[in-house]
Design an enzyme around this catalytic site. Structure first.
Site, short mmCIF file in Angstrom:
data_model
loop_
_atom_site.label_atom_id
_atom_site.label_comp_id
_atom_site.label_asym_id
_atom_site.label_seq_id
_atom_site.Cartn_x
_atom_site.Cartn_y
_atom_site.Cartn_z
N GLN A 164 39.13 26.23 38.75
CA GLN A 164 38.15 26.38 37.66
C GLN A 164 38.46 25.40 36.54
O GLN A 164 37.56 24.75 36.01
CB GLN A 164 38.19 27.82 37.13
CG GLN A 164 37.70 28.83 38.15
CD GLN A 164 37.92 30.26 37.72
OE1 GLN A 164 38.49 30.52 36.66
NE2 GLN A 164 37.49 31.20 38.54
N ASP A 309 42.69 34.47 46.38
CA ASP A 309 41.71 35.56 46.35
C ASP A 309 41.83 36.48 47.57
O ASP A 309 41.22 37.54 47.61
CB ASP A 309 40.29 35.00 46.30
CG ASP A 309 39.99 34.33 44.96
OD1 ASP A 309 40.72 34.59 43.98
OD2 ASP A 309 39.03 33.53 44.89
C1 S3P Z 1 37.72 29.84 41.77
C2 S3P Z 1 39.04 29.53 41.52
C3 S3P Z 1 40.11 30.54 41.50
C4 S3P Z 1 39.67 31.82 42.18
C5 S3P Z 1 38.33 32.27 41.73
C6 S3P Z 1 37.28 31.21 42.05
C7 S3P Z 1 36.73 28.75 41.78
O1 S3P Z 1 40.45 30.83 40.16
O2 S3P Z 1 40.62 32.84 41.98
O3 S3P Z 1 37.95 33.48 42.36
O4 S3P Z 1 35.60 28.95 42.26
O5 S3P Z 1 37.07 27.65 41.33
P1 S3P Z 1 41.44 29.90 39.29
O6 S3P Z 1 40.78 28.60 39.05
O7 S3P Z 1 41.64 30.66 38.01
O8 S3P Z 1 42.70 29.80 40.08
#
Ligand code: S3P
Length: 422
Positions: A164, A309
């Site tokens: 993210q 996840d």
């Molecule tokens: C996601 C990244 C992960 C994941 C989330 C979705 C994404 O989070 O846990 O469910 O779509 O980029 P983080 O970026 O906080 O690790």
């Protein structure tokens, strides 16, 4: 939700679109010029939150069942939102949109529900400030206020592997002056890097680095979203732990940044096969899983970002596996929709499993018979689904409190469980 033990788990299913890919397709479509049609857009409430925020910025979006049409007019057409943008339960929405908004010459305020307002957003604020945006957080959490504008390119070393945050920096970088490079400590999901070229934007990739040039113009395109890989994990585990079971999932996303859970389940003795049908822009294919006698394993911490996840689903499988299952190096789980380490330990223990919390993971001593009980979702969709899958193979009946939160990622979850056990 009341769950009785299931005699078996069988069926052939296609799943709603992947949540991570759907968020990105919507945001890139809204940044682009020209129409974008997203097929098999996720039915998750989280992805509806992204569409609602984009509408709040003046983007024209129509939705017909699983197809989403975005009338892209470019980033210049985004308007200052008349109200606070509410990402509800969705960390992806708030963090990724923050990156896009950092380059917009107006103020936006982003917030979320009680759970999201407990989660860290400073990690996204730090690089966006370094690029020139003014970003205020509330003691590191939402609500966050972004006064965007002219940005400078940045080379940024991510302190934690977060797709993210990586995406937020790249979306800001597309609007900056000069080049922006993000370097991650370990590979995280790369859907943004894979999707940008379809929107006409070059991404240079070199090991753990991704680079974009500023001043990019995105062209609208069509995106077909593969089935959700994280939803698949719960169904795979149900088929492994129940007798006389086999589940086949077609058209699933098989990105290696998302399917490390398959490798771990195989290492546990699980009969799981993944077959690739296509590779561009994302690997897609089918997964077949059938009843297996599982044993514990130790998850390689280097794999954790590509199964973060899926730890709840893996922990449920571990409760039925002989011996010890250990996952460490996963402290990020403490700041997800709930403290997933604590929530899993509590829920699986209530069902009769022996679980030990580690500061950054958990140890499950499996193989003891589980019995139905009352368990709590903590308002977290993946905790509700993990405990529900464990309940399917437990003696007696289980009540899952707050199970409605599964709609955050997989509204059809309980209907599918019913179909597969009958
Ligand atoms: C996601 C990244 C992960 C994941 C989330 C979705 C994404 O989070 O846990 O469910 O779509 O980029 P983080 O970026 O906080 O690790």
């Amino acid at each position: 939700m009341r769950i009785e033990r299931a005699p078996f788990f069988r069926g052939r299913f296609t799943l709603p679109g992947d949540k991570s890919i759907s968020h990105r397709a919507a945001i890139l479509g809204a940044m682009a010029e020209g129409k974008t049609l997203v097929r098999n857009y996720s039915s998750a409430a989280d992805c509806a939150s992204t569409l609602a925020c984009l509408r709040g910025l003046g983007v024209g979006i129509t939705r017909q069942e699983s197809a989403v049409a975005i009338d892209g007019r470019g980033l210049e057409a985004w308007r200052p939102p008349a109200a606070v943008l509410d990402a509800e339960n969705s960390g992806s929405t708030i963090r990724m949109l923050a990156g896009a908004l950092a380059g917009r010459p107006f103020r936006s305020v982003l917030t979320g529900d009680d759970s999201l307002r407990r989660r860290p957003v400073e990690r996204v604020a730090v690089p966006l400030r370094a690029m020139g945006a003014t970003v205020l957080t509330t003691e590191g959490r939402p609500p966050m206020t972004i006064d965007g504008g002219r940005l400078r390119g940045l080379t940024y070393d991510l302190p934690v592997a977060s797709a993210q945050v990586k995406t937020a920096v790249l979306l800001a970088g597309l609007q900056a002056e000069g080049r922006t490079t993000v370097r991650e400590p370990a590979p995280s999901r790369d859907h943004t890097e894979r999707m940008l070229p379809a929107f006409g934007v070059r991404v240079e990739r070199d090991g753990l680095c991704a680079t974009v040039e500023g001043g990019a113009r995105l062209r609208g395109t069509d995106v077909a979203v593969p089935g959700d890989a994280s939803s698949a994990a719960f169904l795979v585990v149900a088929a492994l732990v129940l007798p006389d079971s086999e589940v086949r999932l077609d058209g699933v996303l098989l990105s290696p940044t998302r399917t490390a859970f398959v490798d771990v389940l195989r290492a546990m003795g699980g009969r799981v096969e993944a077959r690739l049908d296509a590779t561009d822009p994302e690997p897609v294919g089918s997964i077949v899983a059938s009843s297996s006698s599982l044993h514990g394993t130790t998850v390689d911490p280097a794999l954790v970002p590509s199964l973060i996840d899926e730890v709840p689903a893996l922990a449920a499988a571990a409760a039925f596996a002989r011996g010890e299952f250990t996952v460490a190096g996963a402290s990020e789980l403490r700041v997800k929709e709930s403290d997933r380490i604590a929530a899993l330990a509590e829920g699986l223990a209530a069902l009769g499993a022996r679980v030990r919390e580690l500061p950054d993971g958990l140890v499950v001593e499996g193989g003891r018979p589980l019995r139905g009980s009352r368990v709590r979702s903590h308002g977290d969709h993946r905790i509700a689904m993990a405990l529900s899958v464990a309940a399917l193979a437990a003696e007696g009946a289980t009540e899952v409190e707050g199970a409605e939160c599964v709609a955050v990622s997989f509204p059809g979850f309980y209907a599918l469980l019913e179909r597969a056990r009958a």
